[in-house]
Design a protein around this motif. Structure first.
Motif, mmCIF file in Angstrom:
data_model
loop_
_atom_site.group_PDB
_atom_site.id
_atom_site.type_symbol
_atom_site.label_atom_id
_atom_site.label_comp_id
_atom_site.label_asym_id
_atom_site.label_seq_id
_atom_site.Cartn_x
_atom_site.Cartn_y
_atom_site.Cartn_z
ATOM 1 N N ARG A 50 0.851 -1.251 -0.051
ATOM 2 C CA ARG A 50 -0.175 -0.025 -0.226
ATOM 3 C C ARG A 50 0.921 1.254 -0.062
ATOM 4 O O ARG A 50 0.661 2.119 -0.930
ATOM 5 C CB ARG A 50 -0.906 -0.037 1.236
ATOM 6 N N ARG A 51 1.977 1.277 1.018
ATOM 7 C CA ARG A 51 2.643 2.355 0.729
ATOM 8 C C ARG A 51 3.416 2.504 -0.311
ATOM 9 O O ARG A 51 3.653 3.939 -0.908
ATOM 10 C CB ARG A 51 3.791 2.301 1.921
ATOM 11 N N VAL A 52 3.915 1.657 -1.305
ATOM 12 C CA VAL A 52 4.555 1.795 -2.609
ATOM 13 C C VAL A 52 3.582 2.612 -3.343
ATOM 14 O O VAL A 52 4.034 3.305 -4.195
ATOM 15 C CB VAL A 52 5.254 0.379 -3.190
ATOM 16 N N TRP A 53 2.387 1.835 -3.402
ATOM 17 C CA TRP A 53 1.413 2.407 -4.408
ATOM 18 C C TRP A 53 1.000 3.933 -3.865
ATOM 19 O O TRP A 53 0.999 4.870 -5.042
ATOM 20 C CB TRP A 53 -0.121 1.536 -4.321
ATOM 21 N N GLN A 54 0.974 4.253 -2.737
ATOM 22 C CA GLN A 54 0.798 5.611 -2.276
ATOM 23 C C GLN A 54 1.726 6.607 -2.775
ATOM 24 O O GLN A 54 1.460 7.663 -3.003
ATOM 25 C CB GLN A 54 0.543 5.548 -0.763
ATOM 26 N N HIS A 55 2.997 6.159 -2.504
ATOM 27 C CA HIS A 55 4.184 6.764 -3.045
ATOM 28 C C HIS A 55 4.074 7.299 -4.645
ATOM 29 O O HIS A 55 4.153 8.339 -4.860
ATOM 30 C CB HIS A 55 5.301 6.202 -2.622
ATOM 31 N N MET A 56 3.902 5.917 -5.266
ATOM 32 C CA MET A 56 4.044 6.383 -6.650
ATOM 33 C C MET A 56 2.776 7.265 -7.133
ATOM 34 O O MET A 56 3.055 8.046 -7.803
ATOM 35 C CB MET A 56 3.780 4.961 -7.474
ATOM 36 N N VAL A 57 1.653 7.086 -6.586
ATOM 37 C CA VAL A 57 0.543 7.834 -6.911
ATOM 38 C C VAL A 57 0.616 9.338 -6.585
ATOM 39 O O VAL A 57 0.611 10.270 -7.337
ATOM 40 C CB VAL A 57 -0.809 7.367 -6.301
ATOM 41 N N SER A 58 1.216 9.427 -5.418
ATOM 42 C CA SER A 58 1.678 10.804 -4.865
ATOM 43 C C SER A 58 2.522 11.569 -5.498
ATOM 44 O O SER A 58 2.282 12.774 -5.861
ATOM 45 C CB SER A 58 2.050 10.706 -3.481
ATOM 46 N N VAL A 59 3.692 10.786 -5.956
ATOM 47 C CA VAL A 59 4.506 11.674 -7.107
ATOM 48 C C VAL A 59 4.003 12.010 -8.142
ATOM 49 O O VAL A 59 4.358 13.213 -8.779
ATOM 50 C CB VAL A 59 5.944 10.837 -7.071
ATOM 51 N N ILE A 60 3.177 11.152 -8.947
ATOM 52 C CA ILE A 60 2.494 11.566 -10.040
ATOM 53 C C ILE A 60 1.667 12.683 -9.749
ATOM 54 O O ILE A 60 1.676 13.825 -10.738
ATOM 55 C CB ILE A 60 1.994 10.365 -10.804
ATOM 56 N N ARG A 61 0.899 12.783 -8.862
ATOM 57 C CA ARG A 61 -0.245 13.828 -8.552
ATOM 58 C C ARG A 61 0.488 14.942 -8.200
ATOM 59 O O ARG A 61 0.170 15.875 -8.896
ATOM 60 C CB ARG A 61 -0.895 13.220 -7.488
ATOM 61 N N LYS A 62 1.703 15.144 -7.570
ATOM 62 C CA LYS A 62 2.430 16.178 -7.475
ATOM 63 C C LYS A 62 3.172 16.887 -8.632
ATOM 64 O O LYS A 62 3.005 18.129 -8.658
ATOM 65 C CB LYS A 62 3.607 16.132 -6.396
ATOM 66 N N SER A 63 3.318 16.151 -9.566
ATOM 67 C CA SER A 63 4.121 16.748 -10.826
ATOM 68 C C SER A 63 2.970 17.015 -11.734
ATOM 69 O O SER A 63 3.044 17.729 -12.566
ATOM 70 C CB SER A 63 4.749 15.637 -11.541
ATOM 71 N N SER A 64 1.642 16.367 -11.599
ATOM 72 C CA SER A 64 0.553 16.930 -12.291
ATOM 73 C C SER A 64 0.763 16.804 -14.000
ATOM 74 O O SER A 64 0.497 17.807 -14.345
ATOM 75 C CB SER A 64 -0.143 18.035 -11.724
ATOM 76 N N PRO A 65 1.218 15.771 -14.332
ATOM 77 C CA PRO A 65 1.646 15.794 -15.773
ATOM 78 C C PRO A 65 0.302 15.667 -16.726
ATOM 79 O O PRO A 65 -0.634 15.211 -16.154
ATOM 80 C CB PRO A 65 2.440 14.645 -16.008
ATOM 81 N N ASP A 66 0.393 16.496 -17.894
ATOM 82 C CA ASP A 66 -0.644 16.291 -18.537
ATOM 83 C C ASP A 66 -0.488 15.493 -19.529
ATOM 84 O O ASP A 66 -1.508 14.541 -20.214
ATOM 85 C CB ASP A 66 -1.009 17.674 -19.474
ATOM 86 N N ILE A 67 0.881 15.032 -19.981
ATOM 87 C CA ILE A 67 1.380 13.697 -20.819
ATOM 88 C C ILE A 67 2.330 13.116 -20.114
ATOM 89 O O ILE A 67 3.126 13.768 -19.523
ATOM 90 C CB ILE A 67 1.671 14.368 -22.079
ATOM 91 N N LEU A 68 2.158 11.787 -20.077
ATOM 92 C CA LEU A 68 3.242 10.817 -19.694
ATOM 93 C C LEU A 68 3.693 10.283 -20.776
ATOM 94 O O LEU A 68 3.115 9.579 -21.598
ATOM 95 C CB LEU A 68 2.811 9.974 -18.459
ATOM 96 N N ILE A 69 5.146 10.472 -21.098
ATOM 97 C CA ILE A 69 5.842 9.804 -22.104
ATOM 98 C C ILE A 69 6.863 8.429 -21.494
ATOM 99 O O ILE A 69 7.422 8.987 -20.780
ATOM 100 C CB ILE A 69 6.441 10.721 -23.006
ATOM 101 N N PHE A 70 6.605 7.513 -22.122
ATOM 102 C CA PHE A 70 7.695 6.451 -21.845
ATOM 103 C C PHE A 70 8.128 5.666 -23.033
ATOM 104 O O PHE A 70 7.445 5.525 -23.847
ATOM 105 C CB PHE A 70 7.135 5.602 -20.367
#
Length: 149
Positions: A50-70
């Motif tokens: 749960r903590r790993v998921w919470q951290h990943m989601v939190s990091v992406i929310r903070k950066s608030s990307p409109d587009i994610l490219i990989f």
């Protein structure tokens, strides 16, 4: 074997000796635990997952990307990244750059960037585009720029 969790919440996998195999085992466990929790991060068990998921989601929310490219790597990390991005920001546009052929057909993406007509027309990519998904079949071809001295 790798075990994560306790009681009935164990993820048990046999892994080979390579580091990539071990990472894939952890990613598979994280994805499995999220699926068991019905896609609800706060319901994921064990606590470590749960903590790993919470951290990943939190990091992406903070950066608030409109587009994610990989880049397409055909690795399990692609599923982890795209899932976390959708959980963090449902309207994010996810773009996969075809750096390899044979893309993972299970990915939830919105667009593909192809480096060439050959890559776009390859059977593996055509199979990917025909598989059931709400994918926006956008193809971009890079331009070649020459610098004159």
């Amino acid at each position: 074997q790798l075990m994560a969790g306790g009681g009935s919440g164990n993820c048990v996998f046999s892994a080979g000796g390579g580091d990539v195999d071990k990472v894939d085992v952890v990613i598979d466990c994280l994805l499995e635990r999220l699926e068991i929790a019905g896609g609800i991060v706060e319901s994921v068990t064990p606590v470590l997952a749960r903590r790993v998921w919470q951290h990943m989601v939190s990091v992406i929310r903070k950066s608030s990307p409109d587009i994610l490219i990989f880049p397409s790597s055909r690795g399990r990390s692609e599923s982890l990244l795209t899932t976390a991005a959708r959980l963090a920001k449902s309207n994010v546009k996810i773009v996969m750059e075809l750096s390899t052929l044979y893309p993972n057909v299970a990915l939830d993406i919105d667009a593909i960037v192809s480096p060439s007509h050959y890559a776009l027309r390859h059977d593996s990519v055509q199979h990917f585009l025909r598989s059931p998904r709400p994918v926006l079949s956008t193809t971009l071809f890079p331009t070649v720029l020459f610098h004159e001295e």
